[in-house]
Design a protein around this motif. Structure first.
Motif, PDB file in Angstrom:
ATOM      1  N   GLU A 215      27.896 -18.036  36.362  1.00 18.46           N
ATOM      2  CA  GLU A 215      26.575 -18.646  36.230  1.00 18.46           C
ATOM      3  C   GLU A 215      26.519 -19.883  37.112  1.00 18.46           C
ATOM      4  OE1 GLU A 215      23.847 -20.381  32.481  1.00 18.46           O
ATOM      5  OE2 GLU A 215      25.943 -19.782  32.188  1.00 18.46           O
ATOM      6  N   LEU A 216      25.366 -20.126  37.719  1.00 16.30           N
ATOM      7  CA  LEU A 216      25.157 -21.323  38.526  1.00 16.30           C
ATOM      8  C   LEU A 216      24.040 -22.150  37.899  1.00 16.30           C
ATOM      9  CD1 LEU A 216      25.275 -19.835  42.150  1.00 16.30           C
ATOM     10  CD2 LEU A 216      27.101 -21.041  40.944  1.00 16.30           C
ATOM     11  N   VAL A 217      24.254 -23.461  37.799  1.00 18.31           N
ATOM     12  CA  VAL A 217      23.240 -24.330  37.210  1.00 18.31           C
ATOM     13  C   VAL A 217      23.117 -25.591  38.046  1.00 18.31           C
ATOM     14  CG1 VAL A 217      23.663 -23.467  34.876  1.00 18.31           C
ATOM     15  CG2 VAL A 217      24.894 -25.483  35.692  1.00 18.31           C
ATOM     16  N   SER A 218      21.978 -26.226  37.924  1.00 17.95           N
ATOM     17  CA  SER A 218      21.750 -27.493  38.620  1.00 17.95           C
ATOM     18  C   SER A 218      21.776 -28.632  37.621  1.00 17.95           C
ATOM     19  CB  SER A 218      20.405 -27.469  39.357  1.00 17.95           C
ATOM     20  OG  SER A 218      19.340 -27.304  38.422  1.00 17.95           O
ATOM     21  N   ILE A 219      21.964 -29.843  38.151  1.00 22.56           N
ATOM     22  CA  ILE A 219      21.946 -31.039  37.314  1.00 22.56           C
ATOM     23  C   ILE A 219      20.661 -31.801  37.605  1.00 22.56           C
ATOM     24  CG2 ILE A 219      23.153 -33.180  36.754  1.00 22.56           C
ATOM     25  CD1 ILE A 219      25.701 -31.898  37.826  1.00 22.56           C
ATOM     26  N   PRO A 220      19.757 -31.887  36.635  1.00 17.52           N
ATOM     27  CA  PRO A 220      18.487 -32.586  36.872  1.00 17.52           C
ATOM     28  C   PRO A 220      18.720 -34.038  37.262  1.00 17.52           C
ATOM     29  CG  PRO A 220      18.440 -31.354  34.819  1.00 17.52           C
ATOM     30  CD  PRO A 220      19.855 -31.349  35.277  1.00 17.52           C
ATOM     31  N   MET A 221      17.990 -34.498  38.280  1.00 17.24           N
ATOM     32  CA  MET A 221      18.108 -35.879  38.739  1.00 17.24           C
ATOM     33  C   MET A 221      16.738 -36.531  38.754  1.00 17.24           C
ATOM     34  SD  MET A 221      20.888 -35.612  41.838  1.00 17.24           S
ATOM     35  CE  MET A 221      19.926 -34.394  42.729  1.00 17.24           C
ATOM     36  N   ARG A 222      16.652 -37.702  38.174  1.00 13.12           N
ATOM     37  CA  ARG A 222      15.384 -38.421  38.108  1.00 13.12           C
ATOM     38  C   ARG A 222      15.280 -39.518  39.161  1.00 13.12           C
ATOM     39  NH1 ARG A 222      14.566 -39.192  31.544  1.00 13.12           N
ATOM     40  NH2 ARG A 222      14.614 -36.965  31.005  1.00 13.12           N
ATOM     41  N   GLY A 223      16.400 -39.834  39.803  1.00 16.02           N
ATOM     42  CA  GLY A 223      16.398 -40.899  40.793  1.00 16.02           C
ATOM     43  C   GLY A 223      15.997 -40.397  42.168  1.00 16.02           C
ATOM     44  N   SER A 224      16.231 -41.226  43.181  1.00 12.65           N
ATOM     45  CA  SER A 224      15.809 -40.899  44.536  1.00 12.65           C
ATOM     46  C   SER A 224      16.928 -40.359  45.412  1.00 12.65           C
ATOM     47  CB  SER A 224      15.225 -42.155  45.213  1.00 12.65           C
ATOM     48  OG  SER A 224      16.186 -43.202  45.221  1.00 12.65           O
ATOM     49  N   VAL A 225      18.194 -40.408  44.917  1.00  9.57           N
ATOM     50  CA  VAL A 225      19.290 -39.908  45.735  1.00  9.57           C
ATOM     51  C   VAL A 225      19.238 -38.390  45.791  1.00  9.57           C
ATOM     52  CG1 VAL A 225      20.802 -41.857  45.239  1.00  9.57           C
ATOM     53  CG2 VAL A 225      20.851 -39.873  43.747  1.00  9.57           C
ATOM     54  N   GLU A 226      19.742 -37.823  46.896  1.00 11.05           N
ATOM     55  CA  GLU A 226      19.650 -36.383  47.104  1.00 11.05           C
ATOM     56  C   GLU A 226      20.749 -35.606  46.405  1.00 11.05           C
ATOM     57  OE1 GLU A 226      19.512 -35.583  51.244  1.00 11.05           O
ATOM     58  OE2 GLU A 226      17.584 -36.570  51.556  1.00 11.05           O
ATOM     59  N   SER A 227      21.898 -36.209  46.156  1.00 11.56           N
ATOM     60  CA  SER A 227      22.982 -35.486  45.515  1.00 11.56           C
ATOM     61  C   SER A 227      23.832 -36.442  44.695  1.00 11.56           C
ATOM     62  CB  SER A 227      23.856 -34.794  46.564  1.00 11.56           C
ATOM     63  OG  SER A 227      24.458 -35.759  47.412  1.00 11.56           O
ATOM     64  N   LEU A 228      24.614 -35.863  43.781  1.00 11.95           N
ATOM     65  CA  LEU A 228      25.493 -36.653  42.931  1.00 11.95           C
ATOM     66  C   LEU A 228      26.916 -36.594  43.454  1.00 11.95           C
ATOM     67  CD1 LEU A 228      24.335 -35.578  39.343  1.00 11.95           C
ATOM     68  CD2 LEU A 228      23.853 -37.737  40.493  1.00 11.95           C
ATOM     69  N   ASN A 229      27.610 -37.693  43.338  1.00 12.12           N
ATOM     70  CA  ASN A 229      29.037 -37.716  43.604  1.00 12.12           C
ATOM     71  C   ASN A 229      29.716 -36.727  42.659  1.00 12.12           C
ATOM     72  OD1 ASN A 229      31.800 -38.844  42.683  1.00 12.12           O
ATOM     73  ND2 ASN A 229      31.433 -39.883  44.625  1.00 12.12           N
ATOM     74  N   VAL A 230      30.761 -36.036  43.142  1.00 13.32           N
ATOM     75  CA  VAL A 230      31.392 -34.994  42.331  1.00 13.32           C
ATOM     76  C   VAL A 230      31.948 -35.546  41.027  1.00 13.32           C
ATOM     77  CG1 VAL A 230      33.640 -35.204  43.475  1.00 13.32           C
ATOM     78  CG2 VAL A 230      33.016 -33.068  42.357  1.00 13.32           C
ATOM     79  N   SER A 231      32.447 -36.781  41.035  1.00 12.16           N
ATOM     80  CA  SER A 231      32.983 -37.342  39.799  1.00 12.16           C
ATOM     81  C   SER A 231      31.863 -37.627  38.803  1.00 12.16           C
ATOM     82  CB  SER A 231      33.785 -38.612  40.081  1.00 12.16           C
ATOM     83  OG  SER A 231      32.992 -39.589  40.711  1.00 12.16           O
ATOM     84  N   VAL A 232      30.711 -38.045  39.290  1.00 15.57           N
ATOM     85  CA  VAL A 232      29.566 -38.276  38.402  1.00 15.57           C
ATOM     86  C   VAL A 232      29.035 -36.947  37.887  1.00 15.57           C
ATOM     87  CG1 VAL A 232      27.236 -39.201  38.246  1.00 15.57           C
ATOM     88  CG2 VAL A 232      28.957 -40.417  39.577  1.00 15.57           C
ATOM     89  N   ALA A 233      28.944 -35.946  38.775  1.00 17.65           N
ATOM     90  CA  ALA A 233      28.460 -34.629  38.367  1.00 17.65           C
ATOM     91  C   ALA A 233      29.360 -34.022  37.305  1.00 17.65           C
ATOM     92  CB  ALA A 233      28.391 -33.708  39.589  1.00 17.65           C
ATOM     93  N   SER A 234      30.655 -34.153  37.488  1.00 15.45           N
ATOM     94  CA  SER A 234      31.579 -33.596  36.496  1.00 15.45           C
ATOM     95  C   SER A 234      31.435 -34.328  35.167  1.00 15.45           C
ATOM     96  CB  SER A 234      33.025 -33.676  37.000  1.00 15.45           C
ATOM     97  OG  SER A 234      33.445 -35.013  37.171  1.00 15.45           O
ATOM     98  N   ALA A 235      31.212 -35.646  35.216  1.00 16.94           N
ATOM     99  CA  ALA A 235      31.029 -36.409  33.986  1.00 16.94           C
ATOM    100  C   ALA A 235      29.800 -35.928  33.224  1.00 16.94           C
ATOM    101  CB  ALA A 235      30.913 -37.896  34.301  1.00 16.94           C
ATOM    102  N   VAL A 236      28.708 -35.704  33.947  1.00 12.61           N
ATOM    103  CA  VAL A 236      27.474 -35.232  33.305  1.00 12.61           C
ATOM    104  C   VAL A 236      27.712 -33.887  32.619  1.00 12.61           C
ATOM    105  CG1 VAL A 236      25.120 -34.444  33.716  1.00 12.61           C
ATOM    106  CG2 VAL A 236      25.969 -36.478  34.893  1.00 12.61           C
ATOM    107  N   CYS A 237      28.350 -32.958  33.326  1.00 13.35           N
ATOM    108  CA  CYS A 237      28.585 -31.621  32.783  1.00 13.35           C
ATOM    109  C   CYS A 237      29.566 -31.644  31.614  1.00 13.35           C
ATOM    110  CB  CYS A 237      29.112 -30.694  33.877  1.00 13.35           C
ATOM    111  SG  CYS A 237      27.907 -30.359  35.186  1.00 13.35           S
ATOM    112  N   LEU A 238      30.621 -32.426  31.736  1.00 12.18           N
ATOM    113  CA  LEU A 238      31.617 -32.469  30.675  1.00 12.18           C
ATOM    114  C   LEU A 238      31.052 -33.096  29.410  1.00 12.18           C
ATOM    115  CD1 LEU A 238      34.771 -33.467  32.736  1.00 12.18           C
ATOM    116  CD2 LEU A 238      34.254 -31.242  31.739  1.00 12.18           C
ATOM    117  N   TYR A 239      30.253 -34.127  29.559  1.00 12.48           N
ATOM    118  CA  TYR A 239      29.702 -34.757  28.368  1.00 12.48           C
ATOM    119  C   TYR A 239      28.602 -33.920  27.731  1.00 12.48           C
ATOM    120  CZ  TYR A 239      32.630 -38.805  28.926  1.00 12.48           C
ATOM    121  OH  TYR A 239      33.722 -39.620  28.998  1.00 12.48           O
TER     122      TYR A 239
END
Length: 248
Positions: A215-239
């Motif tokens: 399965e592939l999923v995206s991480i919703p972003m409300r800010g103006s940056v185009e992508s998330l740092n991998v460590s931040v993305a992993s934190a969002v998914c793990l939590y």
């Protein structure tokens, strides 16, 4: 990986003293530093019967090979954690659903250290990476991980796609983070045995890695940056996984 390693900085050294003090062969501290934090570390080491050697700062610089050491460097044997994916899953069988983190192409030691730190906080059972496109557990990773490299198995595999297929055979659901995916992370059932799959910044996951995911999923972003740092993305998914698993 070498059977010996250098631990630099208070977090990495105190974590090793807490979890496996017998693995530390020598502990070097800056002779001119006598503050409370240093004294507490020395007392912890002495209580664990670890030899403490006061040395000049220049000696520590050489031992740490350029890594910021805060006046503390330890020479230790590599701490034995699980070294095989099947070993991790076997230990969990009948106890709790697996929660794994797969990193495809993370070569920045600061990112890996942050991922390990988050993995430890979220209760991840192992972090998996390919040998050909990943950073190992070097001194910088150990420092940034703040001790998590001693608590979370970091398993480097020869063939990542084959390892992922093996996980699927053992009923582990593979969820890849992809900013082009239509589904979002909140639609994932994280209560089952699962692995979050993350790609490197800019490049993302390799094609075969992406195709092997269930399965592939995206991480919703409300800010103006185009992508998330991998460590931040992993934190969002793990939590998100932790949140779901704590629900009744």
């Amino acid at each position: 990986m070498s059977s010996h390693q250098v631990l630099a900085g208070f977090h990495a050294v105190t974590a090793r003293l807490r979890h496996a003090p017998e693995s530390i062969k020598e502990l070097y501290v800056e002779a001119s530093r006598r503050d409370k934090r240093m004294q507490a570390l020395i007392e912890q080491a002495q209580a664990a019967k670890v030899r403490v050697r006061p040395v000049p700062a220049e000696r520590l610089d050489g031992l740490a090979h350029g890594t910021r050491h805060q006046g503390v460097v330890a020479l230790a044997q590599a701490h034995a954690l699980a070294v095989d994916v099947d070993e991790v899953l076997d230990l969990l069988e009948g106890k709790e659903p697996a929660l794994l983190l797969i990193l495809d192409g993370v070569t920045d030691p600061h990112n890996l250290g942050a991922c390990l730190r988050t993995a430890d906080a979220a209760g991840v059972h192992a972090v998996i990476a390919p040998r050909d496109r990943a950073v190992g557990l070097n001194t910088t990773v150990q420092r940034v991980a703040c001790g998590a490299a001693d608590t979370v198995p970091y398993i480097m595999v020869t063939n990542l796609a084959r390892t992922m297929r093996r996980l699927k055979e053992r009923d582990v659901w593979l969820v890849g983070a992809d900013d082009q995916a239509e589904a979002g992370i909140h639609q994932v059932d994280a209560r089952r045995p699962m692995a979050w799959v993350m790609g490197a910044e800019g490049e993302g996951m390799r094609r075969l890695t992406r195709e092997t995911c269930d399965e592939l999923v995206s991480i919703p972003m409300r800010g103006s940056v185009e992508s998330l740092n991998v460590s931040v993305a992993s934190a969002v998914c793990l939590y998100e996984s932790v949140r779901q698993r704590r629900q009744p």
